[in-house]
Design a protein around this motif. Structure first.
Motif, PDB file in Angstrom:
ATOM      1  N   VAL A  62       0.869  -1.183   0.000  1.00 40.12           N
ATOM      2  CA  VAL A  62       0.000   0.000   0.000  1.00 40.12           C
ATOM      3  C   VAL A  62       0.902   1.228   0.000  1.00 40.12           C
ATOM      4  N   PRO A  63       0.398   2.369  -0.483  1.00 40.06           N
ATOM      5  CA  PRO A  63       1.203   3.598  -0.468  1.00 40.06           C
ATOM      6  C   PRO A  63       1.698   3.907   0.941  1.00 40.06           C
ATOM      7  N   PHE A  64       2.901   4.441   1.037  1.00 39.97           N
ATOM      8  CA  PHE A  64       3.474   4.871   2.313  1.00 39.97           C
ATOM      9  C   PHE A  64       3.430   3.746   3.359  1.00 39.97           C
ATOM     10  N   GLY A  65       3.625   2.516   2.906  1.00 37.24           N
ATOM     11  CA  GLY A  65       3.548   1.365   3.815  1.00 37.24           C
ATOM     12  C   GLY A  65       4.916   0.767   4.082  1.00 37.24           C
ATOM     13  N   GLN A  87       8.650  17.937  -3.508  1.00 38.50           N
ATOM     14  CA  GLN A  87       8.231  17.678  -2.138  1.00 38.50           C
ATOM     15  C   GLN A  87       6.730  17.918  -1.939  1.00 38.50           C
ATOM     16  N   ASP A  88       6.156  18.909  -2.642  1.00 37.11           N
ATOM     17  CA  ASP A  88       4.720  19.163  -2.416  1.00 37.11           C
ATOM     18  C   ASP A  88       3.846  18.043  -2.979  1.00 37.11           C
ATOM     19  N   ILE A  89       4.356  17.310  -3.959  1.00 34.41           N
ATOM     20  CA  ILE A  89       3.603  16.145  -4.455  1.00 34.41           C
ATOM     21  C   ILE A  89       3.629  15.022  -3.412  1.00 34.41           C
ATOM     22  N   ILE A  90       4.796  14.783  -2.819  1.00 34.30           N
ATOM     23  CA  ILE A  90       4.895  13.766  -1.756  1.00 34.30           C
ATOM     24  C   ILE A  90       3.930  14.120  -0.609  1.00 34.30           C
ATOM     25  N   GLU A  91       3.962  15.367  -0.173  1.00 31.51           N
ATOM     26  CA  GLU A  91       3.111  15.781   0.953  1.00 31.51           C
ATOM     27  C   GLU A  91       1.627  15.642   0.603  1.00 31.51           C
ATOM     28  N   VAL A 111       6.370   1.172  12.674  1.00 33.07           N
ATOM     29  CA  VAL A 111       6.900   2.097  13.683  1.00 33.07           C
ATOM     30  C   VAL A 111       7.948   1.393  14.553  1.00 33.07           C
ATOM     31  N   ASN A 112       7.610   0.209  15.053  1.00 32.71           N
ATOM     32  CA  ASN A 112       8.553  -0.494  15.932  1.00 32.71           C
ATOM     33  C   ASN A 112       9.828  -0.895  15.198  1.00 32.71           C
ATOM     34  N   ASN A 113       9.696  -1.379  13.980  1.00 30.82           N
ATOM     35  CA  ASN A 113      10.870  -1.778  13.211  1.00 30.82           C
ATOM     36  C   ASN A 113      11.769  -0.583  12.910  1.00 30.82           C
ATOM     37  N   SER A 114      11.128   0.565  12.627  1.00 30.14           N
ATOM     38  CA  SER A 114      11.904   1.740  12.222  1.00 30.14           C
ATOM     39  C   SER A 114      12.802   2.266  13.333  1.00 30.14           C
ATOM     40  N   ILE A 158      18.405   5.316  -4.979  1.00 29.65           N
ATOM     41  CA  ILE A 158      17.235   6.128  -5.354  1.00 29.65           C
ATOM     42  C   ILE A 158      15.930   5.398  -5.033  1.00 29.65           C
ATOM     43  N   ALA A 159      16.009   4.088  -4.794  1.00 30.85           N
ATOM     44  CA  ALA A 159      14.783   3.325  -4.545  1.00 30.85           C
ATOM     45  C   ALA A 159      14.573   3.166  -3.037  1.00 30.85           C
ATOM     46  N   ASP A 160      15.110   2.092  -2.465  1.00 29.09           N
ATOM     47  CA  ASP A 160      14.834   1.771  -1.067  1.00 29.09           C
ATOM     48  C   ASP A 160      15.321   2.855  -0.113  1.00 29.09           C
ATOM     49  N   PHE A 161      16.532   3.375  -0.372  1.00 36.91           N
ATOM     50  CA  PHE A 161      17.095   4.355   0.554  1.00 36.91           C
ATOM     51  C   PHE A 161      16.279   5.650   0.547  1.00 36.91           C
ATOM     52  N   SER A 162      15.903   6.110  -0.646  1.00 41.20           N
ATOM     53  CA  SER A 162      15.145   7.363  -0.674  1.00 41.20           C
ATOM     54  C   SER A 162      13.724   7.144  -0.155  1.00 41.20           C
ATOM     55  N   TYR A 163      13.183   5.931  -0.329  1.00 37.88           N
ATOM     56  CA  TYR A 163      11.864   5.612   0.252  1.00 37.88           C
ATOM     57  C   TYR A 163      11.937   5.657   1.773  1.00 37.88           C
ATOM     58  N   ASP A 164      12.980   5.004   2.328  1.00 39.70           N
ATOM     59  CA  ASP A 164      13.121   4.988   3.788  1.00 39.70           C
ATOM     60  C   ASP A 164      13.314   6.403   4.327  1.00 39.70           C
ATOM     61  N   ALA A 165      14.126   7.209   3.631  1.00 38.34           N
ATOM     62  CA  ALA A 165      14.353   8.589   4.071  1.00 38.34           C
ATOM     63  C   ALA A 165      13.027   9.351   4.101  1.00 38.34           C
ATOM     64  N   MET A 166      12.229   9.171   3.045  1.00 36.90           N
ATOM     65  CA  MET A 166      10.913   9.817   2.986  1.00 36.90           C
ATOM     66  C   MET A 166      10.018   9.363   4.145  1.00 36.90           C
ATOM     67  N   MET A 167      10.006   8.055   4.393  1.00 38.90           N
ATOM     68  CA  MET A 167       9.136   7.515   5.445  1.00 38.90           C
ATOM     69  C   MET A 167       9.554   8.001   6.832  1.00 38.90           C
ATOM     70  N   PHE A 168      10.856   7.996   7.117  1.00 40.33           N
ATOM     71  CA  PHE A 168      11.308   8.471   8.432  1.00 40.33           C
ATOM     72  C   PHE A 168      10.894   9.930   8.624  1.00 40.33           C
ATOM     73  N   ARG A 169      11.026  10.731   7.559  1.00 44.84           N
ATOM     74  CA  ARG A 169      10.682  12.144   7.647  1.00 44.84           C
ATOM     75  C   ARG A 169       9.167  12.303   7.895  1.00 44.84           C
ATOM     76  N   LEU A 170       8.359  11.547   7.126  1.00 43.50           N
ATOM     77  CA  LEU A 170       6.904  11.659   7.294  1.00 43.50           C
ATOM     78  C   LEU A 170       6.464  11.170   8.671  1.00 43.50           C
ATOM     79  N   MET A 171       7.095  10.108   9.163  1.00 42.17           N
ATOM     80  CA  MET A 171       6.717   9.586  10.487  1.00 42.17           C
ATOM     81  C   MET A 171       7.033  10.595  11.572  1.00 42.17           C
TER      82      MET A 171
END
Lengths: 364, 364
Positions: free
Chosen positions: A114-117, A303-307, A339-342, B347-360
């Motif tokens: 899923v997105p953002f999963g 960045q505004d598309i991601i947000e 969350v826990n894994n991160s 550009i794939a997994d690393f940038s995804y993880d960076a995005m997710m940590f920031r959003l979380m």
């Protein structure tokens, strides 16, 4: 013991009987021949190899007693009908992305992505050690099958775009070929999601009747040549941090299998998941280098598309939670795992990778 | 076909023979009972479960015909002698970190982990799809065994330190318990590497006869209580971006196995590798949170220590290349894989993880 076997034994003296193969083996290892329908064509070769590898390992481990004949997309079943065909016993087993069936129940998306999963490793860890496989059986059983995770393409790309994206305004009216819940998210941002067969994508992009496409990642995308007609290749693929596929098995037939065959299926599926991911991991970097050499332009999403996509995804989640309790319960399980894994992943693997990328750049 | 079996068949009419269990089964599935020696004690429970899981799956898949009895560290073999015991046929099979044997040949470290090397996913991809398993057989065969990758703890931490590290000067004279080639690297920076049994580490840290220790990661470290006597917990673990373990099998005995048992071992080992990693991935984050709540202080290594360690590692590599052609050839294969894989990973997994940590972080 079969009646024939009992009859034969009664004819023989005890001393001779001892030399015969144990009857227990004959009973617990029946000869079985199944047909497997894959959702993938043979030219998506790493995905297709997952089906043939399962067949090979199962046959080898059972000395040819459990045989699975493999059929690619449309050979016996169309790609989006594998689940139904297995439930109806048209074929006994299938290999398919469960998210293809999110129209039947959005919970199917949680099997794949899923997105953002979850990312790839989190998806595997949640499946094998976070209760994922068990929780998803409720869903699969509702549709008459058993689901076994089998295969992952790894993280997918954000897609090929004919024009550069400067801000979220550029999404308005964009005709974008995409799959799963990403389409629902993008529709909220003004995108017009398209369903179109892979074979028709290239010409639609070339003629400009379609503006963008998201398919898999560099290795598979390269074969389809999208970079020649839509050169902007966007990352990160916020909609597909992982992309898991499943074996789906007709439930009554699965339940009848001897334990040894069930375990062989589970174990082979987990092994092949690693082997498939390994092939993509060995192939995507080289393919991306070739694509860039041929003119593909790598771009991070503004960045505004991601947000905006993240905010839209949260709305989609709330809507799904309100109408689908199973989706809610399983998505919440994935989110807690994420969350826990991160907590560890960000100081461990992520900081290691950051260090390595920096060192590799500085030592060039 | 056994002589007995042939004799029996000759007594029977053809129609009756068809009902008897296939003689191929009796021949290709012999009853085998092996002993497995693990290098791990039972309280390193996730590692120990890898041995018992292998035993369980192999037995289940072969209907109890291939049985592997499991023994933890020191039950039949001391932890650092598993390779020798398997080669000498004291036990038929072992589960061990191959890097334990880097004193025999530094190439063994490449089976498990080297400083500034592959990360977890790259190690798996290189093994399964980058020629790793095949290349390493030369090494394993030189020592009378076959090696099958089986298990990964995931990325390990940089260690527990009694005092905060401000710069590389703080490494001079530091008494540090560490393993593998990391000790060789650290010695170049003035560290005095220590070998000490895990059971003695806590009191040595408490008394101050040792300054620092590196063992595994949060889940295992927590049980040993190091955070109470050496609270600074450093990352990233530049010496252990992955930590793979192997099944080692006596080569003549492996060669005699029927194909079905060989495949079952390979497939089960790959599946259990995923299951073990999943358990660590489900456990380390929660353990780290508990450790921090109990006073552990997370610290990134000062940048000058990372730079100095990387420079020292390059010297170690040059020294090893000069004297060990097998190490050179296999390390070069890993390095090429690392570079190619990283093209996409960053550009794939690393940038995804960076995005997710920031959003979380922003949505807390």
């Amino acid at each position: 013991m079969t009646p024939n076997r009992r009859k034969v034994l009664s004819l023989l003296p005890a001393a001779t009987v001892a030399g015969i193969a144990s009857p227990a083996i004959a009973q617990t290892n029946p000869q079985i021949r199944w047909r497997l329908a894959s959702s993938f064509p043979k030219n998506i070769d790493i995905m297709w190899a997952t089906s043939t590898s399962i067949s090979k390992y199962i046959s080898e481990m059972t000395d040819g007693r459990f045989v699975i004949d493999t059929f690619s997309a449309n050979e016996v079943v169309p790609p989006f009908q594998v689940l139904d065909a297995v439930a109806a016993k048209t074929v006994e087993i299938g290999h398919t992305p469960a998210l293809f069936y999110f129209g039947k129940d959005a919970t199917f998306a949680l099997c794949s992505v899923v997105p953002f999963g979850l990312n790839v490793r989190q998806q595997h860890a949640w499946m094998y050690s976070g209760g994922g496989i068990e929780q998803l059986q409720t869903l699969f059983n509702n549709f008459g099958v058993v689901g076994i995770p089998c295969g992952n393409t790894g993280m997918q790309m954000g897609g090929w775009f004919r024009k550069e994206l400067i801000s979220k305004e550029d999404l308005k009216g964009l005709k974008f070929r995409t799959a799963g819940l990403a389409g629902t998210v993008l529709a909220k941002l003004g995108v017009v999601p398209q369903q179109i067969a892979p074979g028709d994508i290239y010409s639609a992009l070339e003629r400009g009747t379609m503006d963008a496409v998201e398919l898999i990642g560099p290795y598979d995308d390269e074969k389809l040549g999208f970079h020649r007609v839509a050169k902007y290749y966007y990352y990160p693929g916020w909609a597909e941090g992982t992309a898991m596929t499943h074996l789906v098995v007709n439930k009554p037939l699965y339940d009848e299998l001897p334990k040894s065959y069930k375990v062989a299926l589970d174990v082979a599926a987990a092994a092949v998941t690693s082997f498939q991911l390994a092939k993509y991991d060995a192939s995507n970097g080289l393919a991306l280098r070739r694509l860039v050499a041929q003119g593909a332009v790598l771009k991070p999403f503004p960045q505004d598309i991601i947000e905006a996509a993240y905010a839209a995804w949260k709305e989609v989640v709330e809507e799904l939670y309100a109408k689908n309790p199973l989706f809610k319960s399983i998505h919440e399980s994935q989110q807690a795992f994420l969350v826990n894994n991160s907590i560890y992943a960000q100081i461990a693997d992520f900081s290691y990778d950051a260090m390595m990328f920096r060192l590799m750049r500085s030592s060039r």
